[in-house]
Design a protein around this motif. Structure first.
Motif, PDB file in Angstrom:
ATOM      1  N   HIS A 150       0.842  -1.200   0.000  1.00 62.40           N
ATOM      2  CA  HIS A 150       0.000   0.000   0.000  1.00 62.40           C
ATOM      3  C   HIS A 150       0.872   1.243   0.000  1.00 62.40           C
ATOM      4  CE1 HIS A 150       0.811  -0.522   4.283  1.00 62.40           C
ATOM      5  NE2 HIS A 150       0.409   0.703   4.497  1.00 62.40           N
ATOM      6  N   ASP A 159      -0.086  -4.002   6.071  1.00 63.94           N
ATOM      7  CA  ASP A 159      -0.951  -3.470   7.134  1.00 63.94           C
ATOM      8  C   ASP A 159      -2.371  -3.874   6.798  1.00 63.94           C
ATOM      9  OD1 ASP A 159       1.304  -2.305   8.141  1.00 63.94           O
ATOM     10  OD2 ASP A 159       0.825  -0.275   7.459  1.00 63.94           O
ATOM     11  N   HIS A 202      -6.917  -2.066   4.758  1.00 69.31           N
ATOM     12  CA  HIS A 202      -6.154  -1.073   5.523  1.00 69.31           C
ATOM     13  C   HIS A 202      -6.467   0.334   5.002  1.00 69.31           C
ATOM     14  CE1 HIS A 202      -2.835   0.813   7.585  1.00 69.31           C
ATOM     15  NE2 HIS A 202      -2.140   1.012   6.480  1.00 69.31           N
ATOM     16  N   HIS A 250      -5.352  -0.325  11.562  1.00 65.07           N
ATOM     17  CA  HIS A 250      -4.634  -1.582  11.770  1.00 65.07           C
ATOM     18  C   HIS A 250      -5.543  -2.552  12.503  1.00 65.07           C
ATOM     19  CE1 HIS A 250      -0.644  -0.127  10.536  1.00 65.07           C
ATOM     20  NE2 HIS A 250      -1.066   1.035  10.990  1.00 65.07           N
ATOM     21  N   HIS A 266       6.047   2.163   3.401  1.00 64.03           N
ATOM     22  CA  HIS A 266       5.928   0.958   2.578  1.00 64.03           C
ATOM     23  C   HIS A 266       6.338   1.186   1.117  1.00 64.03           C
ATOM     24  CE1 HIS A 266       3.774  -1.458   5.688  1.00 64.03           C
ATOM     25  NE2 HIS A 266       3.548  -0.227   6.143  1.00 64.03           N
ATOM     26  N   HIS A 282       1.416   3.891   1.929  1.00 60.89           N
ATOM     27  CA  HIS A 282       1.952   4.654   3.074  1.00 60.89           C
ATOM     28  C   HIS A 282       3.461   4.813   2.929  1.00 60.89           C
ATOM     29  CE1 HIS A 282      -1.621   4.103   6.000  1.00 60.89           C
ATOM     30  NE2 HIS A 282      -1.609   5.306   5.471  1.00 60.89           N
TER      31      HIS A 282
END
Ligand SMILES: [Zn+2]
Ligand SMILES: [Zn+2]
Lengths: 510, 327
Positions: free
Chosen positions: B33, B110, B89, B279, B38, B35
């Motif tokens: 994903h 996540d 997530h 989360h 990541h 974020h």
């Protein structure tokens, strides 16, 4: 209970006193009288005695949460509060009971639990975990374990109560000083606009002296004015009513226990008389709460320095000629002891007064008062020249919507810095802007709106006086401090706490 | 043989010769994903879910080679069959399923199990080995439905509105802000204002068809309209800035799973905390692990000790992801 839950949540994060007062008032407005009374009781620090040992809750709580004991203990380690762990983790049955009023807990449930043998109390408490709303559990468990802490400053409480009940501060403070137990009746009586104590605790309005410089009066005929030394201490009113003596602390807005010696001296005054003055050496007599253990006030040499008569035998004297009131004071009070009139300065002419003014700090006074002898007596105050210390900027507090920051300053105590003053400063313009830049690049940690900064900048701080402050680490603080200028010296050469202590009032001036 | 091993650059799959969420540039990066912890720029090729792709592009720029794939679509990397599956997530978030010979491994990325109107729901993927995140690896963390939290937020705004104050709700720009907007939209919250940092991801969500509350930029210096009694979403790093000051007297709150504990609420420096997380909470972690049928669980991304111990007591083979050796 809901209101209390909300209040605990609200006060948890709020630092701004105005917001805290707002939250308190909101909680009281949302609560029935009995519940309000119990909230007040908790807020004034009357915590119920511990009912259950938190350790006793452990095995059953772990079982109720479906956790192995080690896991439950791991949670306690992370949270630091078993009451919170129980509230967050216990499994609840569907269909919890709704709102259970705080007073029912305090008046019924907890006493029932207390009557049980200690071994059975924990199970009884744990029974509730299945029925009470989850948000209530935290507070219930904390109340039962004696770990409930809900702190609000006395002045915050007073302000919120005043908003909610519409009762004047002295009356409110008086009623809270009496022995009381929380109940709906007590709450109603607390807000009662009538009652026998209304007249007893009535505080006359007073004027405050206007601060000027002696030069400002140079054009006046000095003979029309009478000069007095300004004592160090806090402003108060001494009230004789119904054969007793009350002391009202004007800055703190609270009553003070009248020590025996002062009470005896005041007995010479007629009933229904109110004097305005200053309490000297009053620290030991605070606070007036009956349930706090303080050393009795009469062990100290508290003195009341009377400056004026506000009421005499029930009559408002404020508009009578000042000279008459002063004469009355001289006639009724002795020149020494616990109750004395404000010391007059036998000076004639502005030159002698100017000399006296220069000596005021050395003689243990804050400066001098000038009263016009006739009419009500215009009242001016010339304070001694300020004391100046070099203090290190250690932190500042700024609410984002405010243009003014409150800076905290410290001096050296051994090898550490101890805060001694806070002073406001605008960070928007001029010097303030430069400082704002520095603060941004030197800030260390943030605690809500408070940020600590590198202890590097030294400022010249002017203040009116140094006074004892038992609650501060330094044991003293500067009175009415203001920033004069940046001082171009390293932090290591800032003032030391001993330098300040030299200016503390000695027990009796002269 | 382990299909996924720790490597200084991130999780590495030797038979497929690719990395999952590498911290630095690699040849082939499979992204769970968008974020920031990541996705890192500099890789030769990126593979991610189709709805993740625009968000990854926002994060690292358009010059990189990004290959979007559909959930469930199997593609070949080295000797492995790989596919992405919804992680619940944030929008486009994925678990990575890796099949090699007769072994199946799943890397969760996540994830959460709670309903979230702003992203695809989590899909349970059966596997032999499950690599799970453990951001909230303690039973202290048990979430309430997002809708309840959104109601609390509106009650908060209602109260502040009476005093003419704005409410600033601090939350992360990607995912949390849009989830809140989506929950608020369902409650007819009216217009919600945004800090500039929240605008780009919110528009991306909007363009991908996620229904959200009406949003508008707050504190736009060029045409500043004074707002009063409004809810404003902002990233945590805007706390205490000039931007915050420009909104006048305001109340502040932080939206995060960490707000479950009183100590965190007291120390974070906000007026209040709303407990909402993207989360998995403790029960979701246990439930998900059970549902995957995995015989071995590797926990990463958080304090995993309590989870590992609990799984072992349940008879599973569980371990914390070993730290990668430096190259
Ligand atoms: Zn994430
Ligand atoms: Zn992450």
């Amino acid at each position: 209970m809901d209101a209390l839950v909300q209040l605990v949540r609200a006060l948890e994060g709020l630092g701004d006193p105005a917001r805290r007062i707002e939250a308190l008032a909101r909680a009281w407005r949302a609560s029935a009288p009995a519940c309000s009374a119990w909230m007040l009781s908790l807020l004034t620090g009357r915590r119920p005695r511990r009912l259950v040992n938190p350790e006793d809750l452990l095995p059953e709580s772990a079982r109720a949460a479906g956790m192995a004991p080690w896991l439950f203990e791991d949670c306690i380690r992370r949270s630091g509060d078993i009451a919170e762990v129980i509230a967050l983790t216990c499994r609840q049955e569907a269909g919890v009971t709704g709102e259970i009023p705080l007073e029912r807990w305090m008046e019924n449930e907890f006493p029932i639990m207390r009557a049980l043998p200690p071994g059975e109390r924990a199970s009884r408490l744990m029974e509730w975990r299945r029925r009470a709303p989850r948000e209530h559990l935290l507070i219930l468990n904390q109340l039962a374990c004696g770990t409930f802490r809900l702190a609000a400053a006395r002045n915050e409480l007073a302000a919120a109560l005043r908003q909610v009940l519409g009762v004047p501060a002295p009356l409110l403070a008086w009623r809270l000083m009496q022995d009381w137990t929380p109940s709906a009746d007590f709450w109603r009586a607390l807000g009662d606009p009538a009652g026998g104590d209304v007249e007893l605790t009535r505080i006359p309005e007073t004027s405050v002296p206007m601060e000027i410089r002696l030069n400002d009066l140079a054009e006046e005929n000095a003979d029309n004015w009478q000069a007095f030394w300004v004592p160090r201490g806090e402003s108060a009113q001494l009230i004789r009513r119904r054969g007793g003596t009350l002391l009202w602390r004007m800055e703190e807005q609270d009553w003070m226990i009248c020590p025996d010696e002062l009470e005896a001296a005041a007995r010479n005054l007629p009933d229904r008389t109110v004097l305005l003055g200053v309490v000297e050496n009053g620290e030991a007599a605070k606070p007036a709460r009956k349930n706090t253990s303080r050393k009795p006030a009469d062990e100290t040499d508290i003195r009341f320095i009377a400056m004026d008569i506000l009421e005499w035998k029930g009559e408002d004297t404020r508009l009578s000629p000042f000279a008459d009131r002063r004469m009355q004071l001289d006639q009724s009070l002795g020149g020494a002891g616990a109750l004395t009139p404000q010391a007059a300065i036998p000076a004639s002419g502005w030159n002698e007064l100017t000399m006296a003014h220069r000596q005021s700090r050395a003689r243990g006074y804050r400066g001098l008062d000038l009263r016009r002898r006739q009419d009500g007596g215009e009242w001016f105050r010339c304070l001694a020249d300020p004391l100046v210390f070099h203090c290190v900027l250690t932190s500042y507090r700024q609410e984002s919507w405010s243009e003014e920051a409150e800076l905290t300053f410290a001096v050296w105590d051994g090898r550490g810095l101890v805060p001694v003053a806070a002073a406001p400063m605008r960070l928007e313009d001029g010097d303030g802007q430069a400082l704002a830049g520095w603060l941004n690049s030197h800030f260390r940690e943030r605690f809500g709106p408070v940020r600590t900064v590198d202890a590097q900048l030294v400022f010249e701080l002017a203040c009116e006086d140094v006074r004892p402050a038992p609650r501060r680490k330094a044991g003293l603080e500067l009175v009415h401090a203001r920033v004069v200028a940046r001082a171009a010296i390293p932090a290591s050469r800032a003032s030391r706490v001993e330098d300040l202590a030299g200016f503390l009032p000695r027990r009796s001036p002269q | 043989m382990d299909l996924v091993i720790p490597h200084p650059r991130g999780l590495y799959c030797p038979p497929g010769d690719f990395f999952i969420d590498p911290r630095r540039g690699v040849q082939t990066a499979v992204i769970t994903h968008a974020h920031s912890d990541h996705v890192a720029p500099g890789s030769g090729g990126y593979i991610c879910s189709s709805r993740c792709a625009p968000l990854v592009r926002q994060r690292i720029g358009a010059r990189f080679n990004i290959r979007p794939v559909e959930y469930g679509e199997k593609f070949r990397l080295g000797g492995c069959w790989v596919s992405l599956h919804p992680a619940g997530h944030i929008l486009g978030s994925a678990q990575v399923r890796i099949e090699w010979r007769d072994e199946v491994w799943v890397v969760s990325g996540d994830y959460k199990r709670d309903p979230d109107p702003s992203c695809e729901p989590f899909e349970v993927v059966a596997c032999d080995v499950f690599i799970t995140e453990t951001t909230f690896g303690s039973p202290l963390y048990q979430w309430r439905p997002g809708e309840e939290i959104a109601r609390e937020v509106l009650a908060w705004r209602g109260q502040a509105r009476e005093c003419g104050r704005n409410c600033i709700l601090y939350c992360y720009s990607l995912g949390k802000a849009q989830r809140l907007l989506a929950e608020l939209g369902r409650l007819d919250a009216g217009v919600v204002y945004l800090h500039g940092a929240h605008l780009a991801p919110t528009i991306a969500y909007h363009e991908m068809g996620i229904p959200m509350a009406k949003f508008q930029l707050a504190g736009d210096a060029s045409k500043r309209e004074l707002i009063q009694g409004e809810l404003v979403l902002a990233p945590p790093n805007a706390r205490g800035t000039k931007w915050e000051a420009s909104l006048g007297e305001c109340e502040t709150a932080f939206a995060s799973g960490w707000m479950a504990l009183a100590n965190a609420r007291r120390n974070k420096g906000y007026d209040r905390g709303f407990v909402i997380s993207d989360h998995a909470d403790w029960n979701s972690l246990l439930r998900t692990i059970r549902e995957t049928g995995a015989r071995r669980v590797i926990a990463m991304h958080g304090d995993a000790a309590a989870l590992v111990q609990t799984l072992r007591e349940q008879g599973l083979q569980a371990e914390e992801l070993a730290e990668a050796r430096a190259v």
